[in-house]
Design a protein around this motif. Structure first.
Motif, mmCIF file in Angstrom:
data_model
loop_
_atom_site.group_PDB
_atom_site.id
_atom_site.type_symbol
_atom_site.label_atom_id
_atom_site.label_comp_id
_atom_site.label_asym_id
_atom_site.label_seq_id
_atom_site.Cartn_x
_atom_site.Cartn_y
_atom_site.Cartn_z
ATOM 1 N N TYR A 1 -2.847 -48.418 -101.755
ATOM 2 C CA TYR A 1 -3.383 -47.303 -102.544
ATOM 3 C C TYR A 1 -2.781 -47.252 -103.942
ATOM 4 C CZ TYR A 1 -5.597 -45.904 -98.245
ATOM 5 O OH TYR A 1 -6.370 -45.892 -97.119
ATOM 6 N N VAL A 2 -1.537 -47.668 -104.093
ATOM 7 C CA VAL A 2 -0.901 -47.729 -105.416
ATOM 8 C C VAL A 2 -1.519 -48.858 -106.245
ATOM 9 C CG1 VAL A 2 1.250 -48.279 -106.617
ATOM 10 C CG2 VAL A 2 1.271 -46.647 -104.718
ATOM 11 N N ASN A 3 -1.567 -50.045 -105.667
ATOM 12 C CA ASN A 3 -2.006 -51.227 -106.415
ATOM 13 C C ASN A 3 -3.503 -51.282 -106.702
ATOM 14 O OD1 ASN A 3 0.618 -52.220 -106.509
ATOM 15 N ND2 ASN A 3 0.382 -53.360 -104.603
ATOM 16 N N HIS A 4 -4.314 -50.689 -105.826
ATOM 17 C CA HIS A 4 -5.762 -50.852 -105.967
ATOM 18 C C HIS A 4 -6.515 -49.571 -106.308
ATOM 19 C CE1 HIS A 4 -5.293 -54.949 -104.663
ATOM 20 N NE2 HIS A 4 -4.629 -54.526 -103.593
ATOM 21 N N LEU A 5 -5.884 -48.408 -106.109
ATOM 22 C CA LEU A 5 -6.602 -47.159 -106.357
ATOM 23 C C LEU A 5 -5.862 -46.201 -107.297
ATOM 24 C CD1 LEU A 5 -7.971 -46.557 -102.759
ATOM 25 C CD2 LEU A 5 -9.218 -47.398 -104.750
ATOM 26 N N GLY A 6 -4.734 -46.640 -107.846
ATOM 27 C CA GLY A 6 -4.065 -45.851 -108.871
ATOM 28 C C GLY A 6 -3.221 -44.688 -108.396
ATOM 29 N N PHE A 7 -2.889 -44.630 -107.120
ATOM 30 C CA PHE A 7 -2.009 -43.570 -106.632
ATOM 31 C C PHE A 7 -0.574 -43.855 -107.065
ATOM 32 C CE2 PHE A 7 -5.575 -42.759 -103.901
ATOM 33 C CZ PHE A 7 -5.497 -41.404 -103.615
ATOM 34 N N GLU A 8 0.242 -42.805 -107.070
ATOM 35 C CA GLU A 8 1.666 -42.915 -107.367
ATOM 36 C C GLU A 8 2.450 -42.401 -106.173
ATOM 37 O OE1 GLU A 8 4.916 -40.691 -110.231
ATOM 38 O OE2 GLU A 8 2.793 -40.581 -110.737
ATOM 39 N N ILE A 9 3.460 -43.145 -105.735
ATOM 40 C CA ILE A 9 4.303 -42.685 -104.626
ATOM 41 C C ILE A 9 5.178 -41.545 -105.137
ATOM 42 C CG2 ILE A 9 6.178 -43.283 -103.028
ATOM 43 C CD1 ILE A 9 4.974 -46.098 -102.867
ATOM 44 N N THR A 10 5.076 -40.386 -104.491
ATOM 45 C CA THR A 10 5.847 -39.207 -104.907
ATOM 46 C C THR A 10 6.863 -38.787 -103.860
ATOM 47 O OG1 THR A 10 4.061 -37.799 -104.072
ATOM 48 C CG2 THR A 10 4.041 -38.323 -106.432
ATOM 49 N N ASP A 11 6.732 -39.296 -102.653
ATOM 50 C CA ASP A 11 7.691 -38.972 -101.594
ATOM 51 C C ASP A 11 7.735 -40.151 -100.638
ATOM 52 O OD1 ASP A 11 9.461 -37.656 -99.922
ATOM 53 O OD2 ASP A 11 7.928 -36.425 -98.966
ATOM 54 N N ASN A 12 8.913 -40.685 -100.435
ATOM 55 C CA ASN A 12 9.060 -41.852 -99.564
ATOM 56 C C ASN A 12 10.200 -41.563 -98.600
ATOM 57 O OD1 ASN A 12 9.043 -44.343 -98.400
ATOM 58 N ND2 ASN A 12 9.451 -45.489 -100.261
ATOM 59 N N ASN A 13 9.848 -41.020 -97.437
ATOM 60 C CA ASN A 13 10.876 -40.750 -96.436
ATOM 61 C C ASN A 13 10.494 -41.442 -95.136
ATOM 62 O OD1 ASN A 13 9.617 -38.783 -94.486
ATOM 63 N ND2 ASN A 13 9.289 -37.636 -96.369
ATOM 64 N N PRO A 14 11.407 -41.520 -94.175
ATOM 65 C CA PRO A 14 11.132 -42.277 -92.947
ATOM 66 C C PRO A 14 9.931 -41.784 -92.136
ATOM 67 C CG PRO A 14 13.465 -41.787 -93.123
ATOM 68 C CD PRO A 14 12.775 -41.029 -94.218
ATOM 69 N N LYS A 15 9.587 -40.503 -92.228
ATOM 70 C CA LYS A 15 8.498 -39.970 -91.404
ATOM 71 C C LYS A 15 7.136 -40.047 -92.080
ATOM 72 C CE LYS A 15 11.140 -36.994 -88.478
ATOM 73 N NZ LYS A 15 10.854 -36.108 -87.390
ATOM 74 N N MET A 16 7.120 -39.974 -93.426
ATOM 75 C CA MET A 16 5.843 -39.918 -94.120
ATOM 76 C C MET A 16 6.007 -40.343 -95.574
ATOM 77 S SD MET A 16 3.263 -36.663 -94.440
ATOM 78 C CE MET A 16 3.347 -36.419 -92.679
ATOM 79 N N ILE A 17 5.010 -41.053 -96.092
ATOM 80 C CA ILE A 17 4.986 -41.428 -97.503
ATOM 81 C C ILE A 17 3.934 -40.558 -98.184
ATOM 82 C CG2 ILE A 17 4.505 -43.258 -99.163
ATOM 83 C CD1 ILE A 17 5.435 -45.257 -97.052
ATOM 84 N N GLY A 18 4.319 -39.913 -99.269
ATOM 85 C CA GLY A 18 3.400 -39.079 -100.035
ATOM 86 C C GLY A 18 2.968 -39.792 -101.301
ATOM 87 N N LEU A 19 1.666 -39.727 -101.582
ATOM 88 C CA LEU A 19 1.113 -40.323 -102.795
ATOM 89 C C LEU A 19 0.319 -39.261 -103.543
ATOM 90 C CD1 LEU A 19 0.236 -42.797 -100.339
ATOM 91 C CD2 LEU A 19 0.751 -43.887 -102.489
ATOM 92 N N HIS A 20 0.354 -39.346 -104.860
ATOM 93 C CA HIS A 20 -0.378 -38.397 -105.681
ATOM 94 C C HIS A 20 -1.462 -39.148 -106.434
ATOM 95 C CE1 HIS A 20 -1.080 -34.890 -108.177
ATOM 96 N NE2 HIS A 20 -1.029 -35.682 -109.238
ATOM 97 N N GLY A 21 -2.660 -38.611 -106.361
ATOM 98 C CA GLY A 21 -3.780 -39.139 -107.132
ATOM 99 C C GLY A 21 -4.213 -38.087 -108.138
ATOM 100 N N LYS A 22 -5.244 -38.377 -108.903
ATOM 101 C CA LYS A 22 -5.680 -37.446 -109.942
ATOM 102 C C LYS A 22 -6.135 -36.110 -109.356
ATOM 103 C CE LYS A 22 -8.447 -37.139 -114.080
ATOM 104 N NZ LYS A 22 -9.319 -37.811 -115.012
#
Length: 105
Positions: A23-44
């Motif tokens: 999602y980061v490389n192909h759809l422009g999301f940014e990782i905003t939270d990276n923890n062991p249980k869940m990764i959060g991404l922010h889009g527009k």
């Protein structure tokens, strides 16, 4: 019934880091939270959260006044509880048409 759809979508993947990189490389999301249980991404306009597990499909967040009441009403209308987390409180409900909601208050 003053339910509100939020900008958050939850998915499950066997390898959340691999999914997040897609999602980061192909759809422009940014990782905003990276923890062991869940990764959060922010889009527009949406936020995407990826947790480890078998895919349920996309899960839309719906804020309700009372999770237990909303769950009861939806089950009475033919929905199926997929995952229940009353301590959170949150409940994943699948409607008769295949869409899954994360009911939260």
């Amino acid at each position: 019934m003053a339910n509100r759809f939020g900008p958050d979508i939850l998915i499950q993947a066997p390898d959340p880091k691999e999914a997040a990189l897609f999602y980061v490389n192909h759809l422009g999301f940014e990782i905003t939270d990276n923890n062991p249980k869940m990764i959060g991404l922010h889009g527009k306009h949406i936020n995407l959260f990826i947790e480890r597990g078998p895919s349920l499909g996309p899960v839309l967040e719906v804020t309700v006044d009372n999770v237990a009441d909303a769950k009861r009403r939806l089950v009475e209308e033919g929905c199926e509880v997929v995952k229940d987390e009353p301590d959170f409180p949150r409940c994943y409900v699948k409607d008769p048409f295949g869409l899954i909601y994360n009911l939260t208050s």
